[in-house]
Enzyme design. Structure first.
Site, PDB file in Angstrom:
ATOM      1  N   GLU A  34       0.733  -1.226   0.069  1.00 15.52           N
ATOM      2  CA  GLU A  34      -0.174  -0.003  -0.078  1.00 15.52           C
ATOM      3  C   GLU A  34       0.804   1.250   0.060  1.00 15.52           C
ATOM      4  OE1 GLU A  34      -3.709  -0.721   2.736  1.00 15.52           O
ATOM      5  OE2 GLU A  34      -4.283   0.843   1.063  1.00 15.52           O
ATOM      6  N   ASP A 146       0.400  -8.200   3.509  1.00 18.45           N
ATOM      7  CA  ASP A 146      -0.598  -8.011   4.125  1.00 18.45           C
ATOM      8  C   ASP A 146      -1.633  -9.078   3.391  1.00 18.45           C
ATOM      9  OD1 ASP A 146      -3.389  -7.496   4.749  1.00 18.45           O
ATOM     10  OD2 ASP A 146      -2.915  -5.569   4.332  1.00 18.45           O
ATOM     11  N   ASN A 148      -4.566 -10.057   4.217  1.00 17.79           N
ATOM     12  CA  ASN A 148      -5.727  -9.693   4.622  1.00 17.79           C
ATOM     13  C   ASN A 148      -6.524 -11.020   5.107  1.00 17.79           C
ATOM     14  OD1 ASN A 148      -6.703  -7.002   4.586  1.00 17.79           O
ATOM     15  ND2 ASN A 148      -5.997  -6.923   2.434  1.00 17.79           N
ATOM     16  N   ASP A 217      -0.281  -9.872   8.756  1.00 19.25           N
ATOM     17  CA  ASP A 217       0.695  -9.448   7.985  1.00 19.25           C
ATOM     18  C   ASP A 217       1.698 -10.551   8.596  1.00 19.25           C
ATOM     19  OD1 ASP A 217       0.467  -6.398   6.985  1.00 19.25           O
ATOM     20  OD2 ASP A 217      -0.463  -6.711   9.197  1.00 19.25           O
ATOM     21  N   ASP A 246      -1.757   2.032   9.964  1.00 21.00           N
ATOM     22  CA  ASP A 246      -2.911   1.081  10.836  1.00 21.00           C
ATOM     23  C   ASP A 246      -2.202  -0.364  11.068  1.00 21.00           C
ATOM     24  OD1 ASP A 246      -3.171   0.976   8.234  1.00 21.00           O
ATOM     25  OD2 ASP A 246      -5.513   0.786   8.334  1.00 21.00           O
ATOM     26  N   HIS A 247      -0.844  -0.440  10.151  1.00 20.12           N
ATOM     27  CA  HIS A 247      -0.164  -1.916  10.505  1.00 20.12           C
ATOM     28  C   HIS A 247       1.015  -1.674  11.104  1.00 20.12           C
ATOM     29  CE1 HIS A 247      -2.706  -4.341   7.232  1.00 20.12           C
ATOM     30  NE2 HIS A 247      -2.814  -3.121   7.077  1.00 20.12           N
TER      31      HIS A 247
END
Length: 284
Positions: A34, A146, A148, A217, A246-247
DNA sequence: ATGGTGGCCCGGCCA
């Protein structure tokens, strides 16, 4: 060899934190997700100043993945090479220090009824095909990113909260398990079996401080590499302070001088790695 | 509180 992965939620917004983190965490390879950047905007120079080569695959507003390495960066490849690639800027791979490293950003899925959920499952299946077509489980391969997907119930703060939601559904977990069936190991989880170890927390509602998170992750490694995993950390310090992602970043340390050595023969499978440390942060 | 936060980029999408 310290291999790290971090969904930075915009590298433009996060570059100061990423530079700071590289300075104290000293990863040999850092996989980013991202970035939300076009290739032309990627800050290769900032990483070069720190002694790292970098390769990026992104088209601007969404997604965007990169590999940053100080142990070599060769044979860069991008995309899934599949009709299921979708936006196409969710995967990049390269040879770094003798390891084939993948940085992946698995589609979110949104909700079980959404068409993006089916696309997420197709994307994961295409990732498995790409691995099977381009590598062998006996190679040194790390698939970081990530995903998800929270692999197990212990990877979320309250499984009851996630009833009927994405990230924990059977088909998603089965798609992840299919990667492991091919020959990948969740290296962090293998070292640390505790619950309450998360890598993502919603920005909203003080989720981080209330330990409402998920471990999505992952650093997956083929067995010859997983066998020499010695230490791992989810760096919750990077989730605190000014303008955090946010990670949190996750890294795993591999003792490369032990590859194929006395610590484990190739393909020896489950049971060959002992947890030797308990240094990760956990909920108080 | 039909909300909340943050990033994209400026109204709405996405996570």
């Amino acid at each position: 060899m310290r291999i790290a992965t971090w969904n930075v939620n915009s590298l433009t917004a996060r570059l100061p934190r990423v530079v700071e983190w590289i300075g104290y965490a000293q990863p040999d390879v850092l996989c980013l997700q991202e970035t939300k950047q076009a290739d032309s905007a990627f800050p290769h120079g900032a990483f070069e100043q720190l002694g790292y080569e970098s390769a990026h695959h992104g088209d601007g507003r969404w997604n965007g993945v990169a590999i940053v390495s100080r142990v070599g960066l060769d044979q860069v490849s991008t995309g899934l090479g599949s009709p299921h690639d979708g936006e196409g800027t969710r995967l990049i791979s390269a040879d770094c220090g003798g390891i084939r490293v993948f940085s992946v950003y698995v589609p979110n899925g949104r909700s079980l009824e959404d068409e993006h959920y089916a696309a997420k499952l197709a994307w994961l299946a295409a990732l498995r095909r790409l691995l099977a077509d381009s590598a062998s489980p006996s190679d040194l391969v790390a698939v970081c990113g990530d995903f998800n997907v929270a692999p197990e119930d212990r990877d979320v703060w309250d499984i009851g909260h996630f009833d009927g939601m994405t990230h924990v559904s059977g088909p998603e977990r089965a798609a992840l398990a299919a990667l492991e069936d091919w020959g990948l190991v969740d290296t962090f989880r293998r070292l640390y079996p505790q619950e309450g170890l998360f890598s993502w927390w919603d920005y909203r509602g003080g989720a981080f401080h209330q330990h409402r998170g998920m471990r999505i992750d992952l650093v997956l490694a083929t067995w010859p590499l997983a066998e020499v995993a010695r230490y791992a950390l989810i760096d919750r310090a990077a989730r605190r302070g000014e303008k955090p992602s946010d990670h949190a970043p996750v890294f795993v340390d591999f003792a490369m001088d032990g590859v194929g050595g006395a610590s484990g023969r190739i393909g020896s499978g489950p049971g060959s790695v002992e947890a030797r440390h308990s240094g990760t942060e956990r909920r108080p």
